[in-house]
Design an enzyme around this catalytic site. Structure first.
Site, PDB file in Angstrom:
ATOM      1  N   ASP A 115       0.830  -1.208   0.000  1.00 37.80           N
ATOM      2  CA  ASP A 115       0.000   0.000   0.000  1.00 37.80           C
ATOM      3  C   ASP A 115       0.872   1.268   0.000  1.00 37.80           C
ATOM      4  O   ASP A 115       0.923   1.989   0.997  1.00 37.80           O
ATOM      5  CB  ASP A 115      -0.956  -0.036   1.198  1.00 37.80           C
ATOM      6  CG  ASP A 115      -2.091   0.968   1.064  1.00 37.80           C
ATOM      7  OD1 ASP A 115      -2.218   1.584  -0.010  1.00 37.80           O
ATOM      8  OD2 ASP A 115      -2.842   1.141   2.046  1.00 37.80           O
ATOM      9  N   GLN A 202      -9.748   7.562   9.387  1.00 36.62           N
ATOM     10  CA  GLN A 202     -10.057   7.884   7.992  1.00 36.62           C
ATOM     11  C   GLN A 202      -9.560   9.296   7.632  1.00 36.62           C
ATOM     12  O   GLN A 202      -9.831  10.253   8.357  1.00 36.62           O
ATOM     13  CB  GLN A 202     -11.564   7.776   7.734  1.00 36.62           C
ATOM     14  CG  GLN A 202     -11.991   6.398   7.231  1.00 36.62           C
ATOM     15  CD  GLN A 202     -11.599   5.255   8.132  1.00 36.62           C
ATOM     16  OE1 GLN A 202     -11.679   5.374   9.338  1.00 36.62           O
ATOM     17  NE2 GLN A 202     -11.171   4.140   7.559  1.00 36.62           N
ATOM     18  N   GLY A 203      -8.868   9.380   6.519  1.00 33.49           N
ATOM     19  CA  GLY A 203      -8.301  10.659   6.085  1.00 33.49           C
ATOM     20  C   GLY A 203      -6.835  10.823   6.478  1.00 33.49           C
ATOM     21  O   GLY A 203      -6.165  11.727   5.999  1.00 33.49           O
ATOM     22  N   ASP A 204      -6.360   9.966   7.368  1.00 36.63           N
ATOM     23  CA  ASP A 204      -4.922   9.974   7.699  1.00 36.63           C
ATOM     24  C   ASP A 204      -4.154   9.070   6.753  1.00 36.63           C
ATOM     25  O   ASP A 204      -2.917   9.116   6.702  1.00 36.63           O
ATOM     26  CB  ASP A 204      -4.692   9.487   9.136  1.00 36.63           C
ATOM     27  CG  ASP A 204      -5.217  10.461  10.172  1.00 36.63           C
ATOM     28  OD1 ASP A 204      -5.082  11.681   9.954  1.00 36.63           O
ATOM     29  OD2 ASP A 204      -5.768  10.007  11.189  1.00 36.63           O
TER      30      ASP A 204
HETATM   31  N1  ARG Z   1      -7.957   3.610   5.367  1.00 35.72           N
HETATM   32  C1  ARG Z   1      -7.990   4.849   6.117  1.00 35.72           C
HETATM   33  C2  ARG Z   1      -7.933   6.038   5.164  1.00 35.72           C
HETATM   34  O1  ARG Z   1      -8.216   5.863   3.983  1.00 35.72           O
HETATM   35  C3  ARG Z   1      -6.974   4.885   7.223  1.00 35.72           C
HETATM   36  C4  ARG Z   1      -7.449   4.075   8.331  1.00 35.72           C
HETATM   37  C5  ARG Z   1      -6.463   3.955   9.431  1.00 35.72           C
HETATM   38  N2  ARG Z   1      -7.157   3.266  10.464  1.00 35.72           N
HETATM   39  C6  ARG Z   1      -6.660   2.937  11.624  1.00 35.72           C
HETATM   40  N3  ARG Z   1      -7.464   2.408  12.507  1.00 35.72           N
HETATM   41  N4  ARG Z   1      -5.418   3.180  11.943  1.00 35.72           N
HETATM   42  O2  ARG Z   1      -7.784   7.170   5.581  1.00 35.72           O
END
Ligand code: ARG
Length: 256
Positions: A115, A202-204
């Protein structure tokens, strides 16, 4: 668990909506204000980049951003992404905004591991870059996470950069949460497994997870990738293991 993997391929907006529909725990722990974070000081993490599709990134070179593969669609010419850097406040008049010219998604990326992606910028950004780990030596200890993503599971994106620290979690412990969804050679986990409370969200995604190296310089060990919910006890954050891909990233960058 398959839902999780499908979920992270959606846009942040769709992901948040889906998360609200299907992943919200009925009795989630009180959301701490990244989750559990505090505001970063101006200039504290000068390599941090916000991308217009709603992801984070880090300056790999003055004109190249390292982010997550799931934040971009394929590879090729792409002038539709705006990178914002140089300010913790995304609305600051001094924030620098630069358009993309190209995207290079990790070769072989199919939603499982790998990723990472590179975005070439139309012009260099005059900020320090973040060096990337080339060995596993720093895949241990306490890591810093930062981003403009949700500060609570299902919450809104942030105007000001938030930061937090999270401890390394072994593949064995991380496997207890995610089973075969985890790709141990390509992913690194971090978080407070027993208590939850602090995590990326989400967003990180695409943003760096980093620590100090032996010389006291920041070094990137991870790329925000996925997790079940955010900051839940028992479910650490999952990050792309940068050291695994260091040479692939370097050769990809050389072609941009
Ligand atoms: N997939 C998420 C994004 O698109 C990041 C999620 C990170 N989640 C976590 N529990 N650390 O922003």
């Amino acid at each position: 668990m398959k839902l999780l993997r499908a979920l992270k391929r959606y846009s942040v907006v769709a992901a948040v909506a889906l998360a609200a529909l299907s992943l919200q725990p009925s009795a989630s722990a009180a959301p701490a204000p990244v989750v559990g974070g505090t505001r970063a000081a101006q200039g504290e993490f000068p390599f941090m980049v916000r991308l217009s599709m709603g992801c984070g990134g880090a300056l790999y070179a003055p004109n190249i951003v390292l982010t997550a593969a799931h934040c971009v669609d394929g590879s090729g010419t792409n002038t539709s992404i705006t990178a914002t850097a140089g300010a913790v406040d995304l609305q600051s008049p001094s924030a620098v905004k630069v358009k993309s010219t190209k995207v290079l998604q990790a070769p072989g990326y199919n939603g499982w591991g790998k990723d990472w992606a590179l975005i070439k910028l139309a012009k260099p950004i005059n900020q320090p870059t973040l060096k990337t780990a080339t060995t596993t030596a720093y895949n241990t200890g306490t890591f810093t996470i930062a981003g403009w993503g949700a500060a609570t599971e299902g919450g809104g994106q942030q105007r000001y950069l938030l930061k937090a620290t999270v401890p390394y979690v072994s593949d064995a412990v991380c496997r207890q949460a995610y089973g075969s969804d985890l790709v141990p050679a390509e992913e690194l986990c971090a978080g407070y497994v027993s208590t939850g409370g602090t995590d990326t969200c989400q967003g990180d995604s695409g943003g760096p997870m980093f620590r100090k190296d032996d010389a006291g310089a920041w070094i990137q060990v991870g790329i925000v990738s996925w997790g079940q919910g955010c900051a839940r006890p028992g479910y650490p954050g999952v990050y792309t293991e940068v050291s695994t891909f260091a040479s692939a990233i370097a050769s990809a960058a050389a072609t941009l």
